[in-house]
Design a protein around this motif. Structure first.
Motif, PDB file in Angstrom:
ATOM      1  N   CYS A 178      35.678  42.188  42.403  1.00  0.00           N
ATOM      2  CA  CYS A 178      35.492  43.264  43.378  1.00  0.00           C
ATOM      3  C   CYS A 178      34.265  43.016  44.253  1.00  0.00           C
ATOM      4  O   CYS A 178      34.296  43.260  45.469  1.00  0.00           O
ATOM      5  CB  CYS A 178      35.357  44.605  42.658  1.00  0.00           C
ATOM      6  SG  CYS A 178      36.899  45.193  41.936  1.00  0.00           S
ATOM      7  N   ALA A 234      33.062  40.053  44.952  1.00  0.00           N
ATOM      8  CA  ALA A 234      33.451  38.952  45.836  1.00  0.00           C
ATOM      9  C   ALA A 234      34.313  39.465  46.988  1.00  0.00           C
ATOM     10  O   ALA A 234      34.177  39.008  48.129  1.00  0.00           O
ATOM     11  CB  ALA A 234      34.211  37.884  45.041  1.00  0.00           C
ATOM     12  N   ALA A 235      35.183  40.426  46.702  1.00  0.00           N
ATOM     13  CA  ALA A 235      36.030  41.008  47.749  1.00  0.00           C
ATOM     14  C   ALA A 235      35.186  41.731  48.785  1.00  0.00           C
ATOM     15  O   ALA A 235      35.455  41.645  49.994  1.00  0.00           O
ATOM     16  CB  ALA A 235      37.037  41.971  47.119  1.00  0.00           C
ATOM     17  N   ALA A 269      33.354  39.082  50.853  1.00  0.00           N
ATOM     18  CA  ALA A 269      34.314  38.402  51.725  1.00  0.00           C
ATOM     19  C   ALA A 269      34.702  39.283  52.901  1.00  0.00           C
ATOM     20  O   ALA A 269      34.859  38.807  54.026  1.00  0.00           O
ATOM     21  CB  ALA A 269      35.555  38.008  50.925  1.00  0.00           C
ATOM     22  N   LEU A 286      36.631  34.548  48.873  1.00  0.00           N
ATOM     23  CA  LEU A 286      37.598  35.330  48.114  1.00  0.00           C
ATOM     24  C   LEU A 286      38.598  34.460  47.351  1.00  0.00           C
ATOM     25  O   LEU A 286      38.874  34.704  46.170  1.00  0.00           O
ATOM     26  CB  LEU A 286      38.350  36.288  49.050  1.00  0.00           C
ATOM     27  CG  LEU A 286      39.329  37.253  48.390  1.00  0.00           C
ATOM     28  CD1 LEU A 286      38.637  38.081  47.322  1.00  0.00           C
ATOM     29  CD2 LEU A 286      39.967  38.150  49.440  1.00  0.00           C
ATOM     30  N   ASN A 322      45.491  37.303  47.402  1.00  0.00           N
ATOM     31  CA  ASN A 322      44.420  37.099  48.385  1.00  0.00           C
ATOM     32  C   ASN A 322      44.794  37.724  49.731  1.00  0.00           C
ATOM     33  O   ASN A 322      43.981  38.412  50.360  1.00  0.00           O
ATOM     34  CB  ASN A 322      44.159  35.599  48.546  1.00  0.00           C
ATOM     35  CG  ASN A 322      43.194  35.306  49.677  1.00  0.00           C
ATOM     36  OD1 ASN A 322      42.042  35.700  49.645  1.00  0.00           O
ATOM     37  ND2 ASN A 322      43.675  34.598  50.692  1.00  0.00           N
ATOM     38  N   ALA A 326      42.941  40.767  51.670  1.00  0.00           N
ATOM     39  CA  ALA A 326      42.313  40.444  52.949  1.00  0.00           C
ATOM     40  C   ALA A 326      42.829  41.294  54.100  1.00  0.00           C
ATOM     41  O   ALA A 326      42.065  41.677  54.988  1.00  0.00           O
ATOM     42  CB  ALA A 326      42.510  38.961  53.269  1.00  0.00           C
ATOM     43  N   MET A 369      40.802  45.581  44.422  1.00  0.00           N
ATOM     44  CA  MET A 369      39.906  44.724  45.197  1.00  0.00           C
ATOM     45  C   MET A 369      39.895  45.094  46.678  1.00  0.00           C
ATOM     46  O   MET A 369      38.879  44.939  47.366  1.00  0.00           O
ATOM     47  CB  MET A 369      40.325  43.258  45.034  1.00  0.00           C
ATOM     48  CG  MET A 369      40.143  42.714  43.624  1.00  0.00           C
ATOM     49  SD  MET A 369      40.712  40.990  43.460  1.00  0.00           S
ATOM     50  CE  MET A 369      39.588  40.144  44.570  1.00  0.00           C
ATOM     51  N   ASN A 380      36.972  45.290  49.567  1.00  0.00           N
ATOM     52  CA  ASN A 380      37.104  44.452  50.756  1.00  0.00           C
ATOM     53  C   ASN A 380      37.041  45.294  52.027  1.00  0.00           C
ATOM     54  O   ASN A 380      36.413  44.913  53.021  1.00  0.00           O
ATOM     55  CB  ASN A 380      38.423  43.680  50.691  1.00  0.00           C
ATOM     56  CG  ASN A 380      38.524  42.584  51.730  1.00  0.00           C
ATOM     57  OD1 ASN A 380      39.263  42.704  52.701  1.00  0.00           O
ATOM     58  ND2 ASN A 380      37.791  41.492  51.534  1.00  0.00           N
TER      59      ASN A 380
END
Length: 263
Positions: free
Chosen positions: A13, A15-16, A19, A33, A53, A57, A218, A222
């Protein structure tokens, strides 16, 4: 959804969120990500990682696009036309991806990215014109067609074929071809990226290779990262975007070089 330890889920999470921030400012959030998902889900198939992903995204990219549209001078009609061409290009790239070796493409992309970095550093004024200063005149028909065909179709094809750095390439190409400042180019790139992500996600969903529950969790982070990044890009201007751009480009070169070394 596979059984994921709480610590791993928290890291995914975070990292999301990071990203999403990178993607909103200058593109290239997948650089963080996708490896995070690959490391966090070592027993999950590559197809499911790629599908998840894209599901994550597209939420952050859409949120950033809405934020930019509310405050940045984006030519929506042009962005949509480029985006539709990018959608077609990404589908074509995905069709040919099975027969292309990514290992063969990595050195080429690394050389291109290093050239991009050198160009941006040697031209400090690149993409720093402020909107409304007289340099942001509407592009002529030839430049618009070039943007639709080469930026949309070409980079869209690359996104479907290989992918890393697509958002960064979009920002650079839109700045160079349409003479946009970097903030406006980032805003336009978000709309184009939404189109490419939507096409890819539709294909992954059709194939049943999306971990929807994990993606939903996630995606919240993001989205938050993307909206914060968009606001920072708008408030801090093109100089800030330029600095992040160079950081992402060199990081992408390092990542591709590492992958090539270990191939």
């Amino acid at each position: 959804m596979p059984d994921i330890p709480l610590t791993t889920l928290i890291l995914l999470c975070l990292a999301a969120a990071a990203a999403g921030w990178i993607d909103a400012v200058v593109g290239g959030g997948g650089l963080l990500l996708l490896p995070a998902l690959l490391l966090g889900l070592p027993h999950v198939s590559a197809a499911h990682v790629l599908g998840t992903n894209k599901a994550v995204a597209i939420v952050g990219t859409s949120g950033a696009a809405v934020t930019f549209l509310r405050k940045a001078p984006v030519r929506v009609g042009l962005a949509v036309r480029v985006g539709l061409m990018a959608l077609a290009g990404s589908m074509a790239g995905a069709f040919f991806a099975a027969g292309i070796s990514s290992e063969a493409l990595r050195p080429v992309i690394m050389v291109v990215l290093l050239g991009v970095a050198a160009f941006v550093m040697l031209r400090p004024s690149f993409g720093t014109a402020a909107a409304g200063d007289g340099t942001d005149r509407p592009a002529g028909r030839a430049r618009v067609v070039t943007a639709i065909v080469l930026v949309g179709g070409g980079i869209g094809f690359y996104d479907g074929l290989f992918g890393p750095g697509t958002g960064t390439f979009l920002v650079l190409a839109l700045t160079a071809v349409l003479h946009l400042d970097l903030v406006t180019a980032s805003a336009t790139a978000k709309i184009v990226n939404v189109c490419t992500n939507a096409g890819a996600l539709a294909m992954f969903a059709y194939q049943g290779t999306v971990l929807w529950q994990l993606a939903a969790v996630m995606a919240v982070f993001n989205l938050a990262g993307g909206m914060i990044g968009a606001r920072m890009a708008l408030s801090r201007g093109s100089g800030f975007v330029r600095a992040v751009l160079l950081t992402v480009v060199f990081s992408l070169v390092a990542k591709l070089g590492f992958d090539q070394w270990n191939a």
